[in-house]
Scaffold this motif. Structure first.
Motif, PDB file in Angstrom:
ATOM      1  N   THR A 185       0.781  -1.117  -0.107  1.00  0.00           N
ATOM      2  CA  THR A 185       0.121   0.014  -0.083  1.00  0.00           C
ATOM      3  C   THR A 185       0.873   1.380  -0.060  1.00  0.00           C
ATOM      4  O   THR A 185       0.360   2.333   0.086  1.00  0.00           O
ATOM      5  CB  THR A 185      -0.947  -0.011   1.195  1.00  0.00           C
ATOM      6  OG1 THR A 185      -0.015  -0.376   2.517  1.00  0.00           O
ATOM      7  CG2 THR A 185      -2.147  -1.171   1.078  1.00  0.00           C
TER       8      THR A 185
ATOM      9  N   HIS B 147       1.156   5.194   3.751  1.00  0.00           N
ATOM     10  CA  HIS B 147      -0.099   5.652   3.383  1.00  0.00           C
ATOM     11  C   HIS B 147      -0.683   6.233   4.406  1.00  0.00           C
ATOM     12  O   HIS B 147      -1.034   5.884   5.710  1.00  0.00           O
ATOM     13  CB  HIS B 147      -0.592   4.043   3.039  1.00  0.00           C
ATOM     14  CG  HIS B 147      -2.036   4.396   2.030  1.00  0.00           C
ATOM     15  ND1 HIS B 147      -3.098   4.815   2.770  1.00  0.00           N
ATOM     16  CD2 HIS B 147      -2.364   4.045   0.714  1.00  0.00           C
ATOM     17  CE1 HIS B 147      -4.200   5.012   1.719  1.00  0.00           C
ATOM     18  NE2 HIS B 147      -3.803   4.805   0.708  1.00  0.00           N
TER      19      HIS B 147
ATOM     20  N   LYS C 299      -3.823   6.736   5.492  1.00  0.00           N
ATOM     21  CA  LYS C 299      -4.942   6.058   6.175  1.00  0.00           C
ATOM     22  C   LYS C 299      -4.393   4.759   7.007  1.00  0.00           C
ATOM     23  O   LYS C 299      -4.791   4.826   8.263  1.00  0.00           O
ATOM     24  CB  LYS C 299      -5.789   5.134   5.228  1.00  0.00           C
ATOM     25  CG  LYS C 299      -7.109   4.409   5.724  1.00  0.00           C
ATOM     26  CD  LYS C 299      -8.293   4.288   5.116  1.00  0.00           C
ATOM     27  CE  LYS C 299      -9.508   4.302   5.855  1.00  0.00           C
ATOM     28  NZ  LYS C 299     -10.766   4.488   5.232  1.00  0.00           N
ATOM     29  N   VAL C 300      -3.229   4.197   6.723  1.00  0.00           N
ATOM     30  CA  VAL C 300      -2.321   3.416   7.746  1.00  0.00           C
ATOM     31  C   VAL C 300      -1.769   4.196   8.797  1.00  0.00           C
ATOM     32  O   VAL C 300      -1.887   4.146   9.922  1.00  0.00           O
ATOM     33  CB  VAL C 300      -1.211   2.631   7.106  1.00  0.00           C
ATOM     34  CG1 VAL C 300      -0.600   1.787   7.765  1.00  0.00           C
ATOM     35  CG2 VAL C 300      -2.040   1.768   5.943  1.00  0.00           C
TER      36      VAL C 300
ATOM     37  N   GLY D 124       1.423  -3.278   6.131  1.00  0.00           N
ATOM     38  CA  GLY D 124       1.818  -1.731   5.550  1.00  0.00           C
ATOM     39  C   GLY D 124       2.900  -1.166   6.101  1.00  0.00           C
ATOM     40  O   GLY D 124       2.962  -0.063   5.888  1.00  0.00           O
TER      41      GLY D 124
ATOM     42  N   ALA E  55      -2.911  -1.277  11.940  1.00  0.00           N
ATOM     43  CA  ALA E  55      -2.188  -1.100  10.570  1.00  0.00           C
ATOM     44  C   ALA E  55      -3.037  -2.074   9.514  1.00  0.00           C
ATOM     45  O   ALA E  55      -3.329  -1.866   8.526  1.00  0.00           O
ATOM     46  CB  ALA E  55      -0.736  -1.094  10.515  1.00  0.00           C
TER      47      ALA E  55
ATOM     48  N   ALA F  90      -6.472  -1.088   8.511  1.00  0.00           N
ATOM     49  CA  ALA F  90      -6.525   0.126   7.798  1.00  0.00           C
ATOM     50  C   ALA F  90      -5.806  -0.535   6.109  1.00  0.00           C
ATOM     51  O   ALA F  90      -6.475  -0.062   5.172  1.00  0.00           O
ATOM     52  CB  ALA F  90      -5.414   0.953   8.079  1.00  0.00           C
ATOM     53  N   VAL F  91      -5.078  -1.370   6.190  1.00  0.00           N
ATOM     54  CA  VAL F  91      -4.669  -1.889   4.822  1.00  0.00           C
ATOM     55  C   VAL F  91      -5.716  -2.663   4.220  1.00  0.00           C
ATOM     56  O   VAL F  91      -5.825  -2.464   2.966  1.00  0.00           O
ATOM     57  CB  VAL F  91      -3.541  -2.897   5.291  1.00  0.00           C
ATOM     58  CG1 VAL F  91      -3.212  -3.786   3.941  1.00  0.00           C
ATOM     59  CG2 VAL F  91      -2.285  -2.117   5.460  1.00  0.00           C
TER      60      VAL F  91
END
Length: 424
Positions: free
Chosen positions: A55, A59, A61-62, A272, A307, A310-311
């Motif tokens: 990702t 990232h 979001k992570v 991630g 994480a 989120a991934v």
């Protein structure tokens, strides 16, 4: 700030020799598919921490999910005081891991740990000891996992006796003259000379061998392996540590086959960039171990769990499976174009964005050419990894989130590096 050269001097003096490194470029920062080293040089990352940051580095979001978890708590040990995100991630993996049956999961910290625990669970479930693994496979560096690994140097050399009751069979590889029939003939020979199949607890394989050279398991091989395991009551383990989480164009490599493993191991891309690993499998198999028999102090650490959740969100929201197939197709097309002027490219292979080229000269593996390509690419700003039993395979593992313009630049560098390496 220290330079790469200064840091390399310190590294050589401070770190054990057994921790090998591929470059003397020390990372200072990273964003998506770009890593900046201590000399301020930007590299296009076609390694992704060995298929970890599918990702992309950091990232958003992570990072957001991990920061939120940092503000809540960082550790309780799940066996002491559990937490909901661990349960939620288990529920999601139970749903997403291939197999139309009830599943359960556990979380640990590394890919090797996930494989260790898969073997423990298989032994507890079957009451048997023996395990079959395959030549060229890589499963880790602990004693059990390096025993399972089908490559001596550098993973087993100098470490003494391996674990008992582990047997190796050739993995199919058409380029090197090994067919599915050859693999099963070797297995039948093993049963005649060394091993009663009723002693087998598990068979473990990678749907696409990673360190072994990105060799995809043929469909007929996986189907026959499933039938063999069913016939003898053996646990079939798919090691998806490197293949998992959209890398192969499906969430898991086994999604592309018409049979499912009993147990799946995973790590790398799940976090991630944060350390987390998992084992997911048939509920009755996963429940075979007694309470307390599985786990670990840091297993399923809250930051890694955050994480991981989120991934899975990112893969779904950004449709990274489709993106992996698109990028892999572009890469293969470019490699085929290069191949027209470079007959040393013996094979281009791999599903999705888990692509590799194998290099041979006069019909023999050419590790020297492979290394020259890696160095030429690095000198031009592209980070590549090599692999394969003969060290003659270049594997391409860029983040699946790499922007189109950066992908185009990387392919130009790759062609320049391959041309220069051949001429050199």
């Amino acid at each position: 700030m220290s330079s790469n050269a200064d840091l390399e001097t310190r590294r050589a003096a401070a770190l054990a020799r057994g921790v090998g490194v591929q470059t003397q470029n020390f990372a200072v920062s990273a964003e998506n598919a770009t890593v900046t080293d201590a000399d301020g040089r930007e590299l296009i990352d076609f390694a992704a921490g060995i298929a970890v940051v599918n990702t992309g580095h950091r990232h958003p979001k992570v990072i957001e999910a991990v920061k939120a978890q940092l503000d809540a708590f960082t550790h309780t040990c799940h066996q002491v005081m559990p937490y909901e995100p661990y349960v939620r991630l288990a529920e999601r993996l139970n749903e997403k891991v291939p197999g139309d049956f009830d599943k359960k999961s556990i979380f640990v910290t590394t890919g090797a740990e996930s494989v260790e625990n898969a073997i423990k669970i298989a032994r507890a479930y079957t009451g048997r000891n023996a395990v079959i693994a395959f030549s060229g496979g890589f499963h880790g560096r602990t004693f059990m996992t390096m025993t399972l690994t089908g490559k001596v140097a550098p993973y087993k050399a100098g470490f003494g006796a391996m674990m008992p009751d582990v047997f190796h069979v050739p993995f199919p590889n058409a380029l090197h003259g090994v067919s599915t029939e050859d693999s099963f003939a070797a297995m039948e020979s093993l049963f005649k000379t060394d091993l009663d199949p009723t002693r087998l607890a598990a068979v473990i394989f990678e749907p696409v061998q990673g360190e072994g050279g990105f060799n995809p398991a043929p469909h007929d091989f996986v189907k026959r392996l499933r039938a063999f395991c069913d016939e003898h009551g053996i646990v079939m383990i798919a090691d998806e540590v490197q293949t998992g989480f959209a890398r192969t164009g499906t969430l898991f490599a086994m999604d592309a086959y018409d049979v499912a493993a009993d147990v799946t191991t995973m790590a790398k891309g799940l976090g991630g960039g944060l350390p987390i690993a998992a084992v997911t499998g048939r509920a009755e198999i996963m429940d075979a171990a007694n309470p307390g028999g599985l786990g670990g102090t840091y297993g399923g650490n809250p930051l890694g769990i955050a994480a991981g959740n989120a991934v899975l969100d990112v893969i779904e929201e950004e449709d990274l499976c489709a993106r992996a197939n698109e990028l892999g197709s572009r890469l293969k097309q470019r490699l085929e174009a290069i191949r027209a002027n470079m007959p040393e490219i013996a094979e281009i292979r791999g599903p999705g964005f888990m692509v590799a080229v194998e290099l041979m000269t006069d019909g023999k593996p050419d590790a020297a050419l492979t290394q020259r390509i890696r160095v030429e690419a690095l000198n031009r700003g592209l980070l590549l990894l090599t692999c394969g039993v003969y060290g003659n395979v270049i594997r391409f593992l860029a983040p699946i989130t790499i922007p189109d313009d950066q992908m185009a630049k990387a392919l130009d560098i790759l062609e320049e590096a391959m041309t220069a390496a051949k001429e050199g």
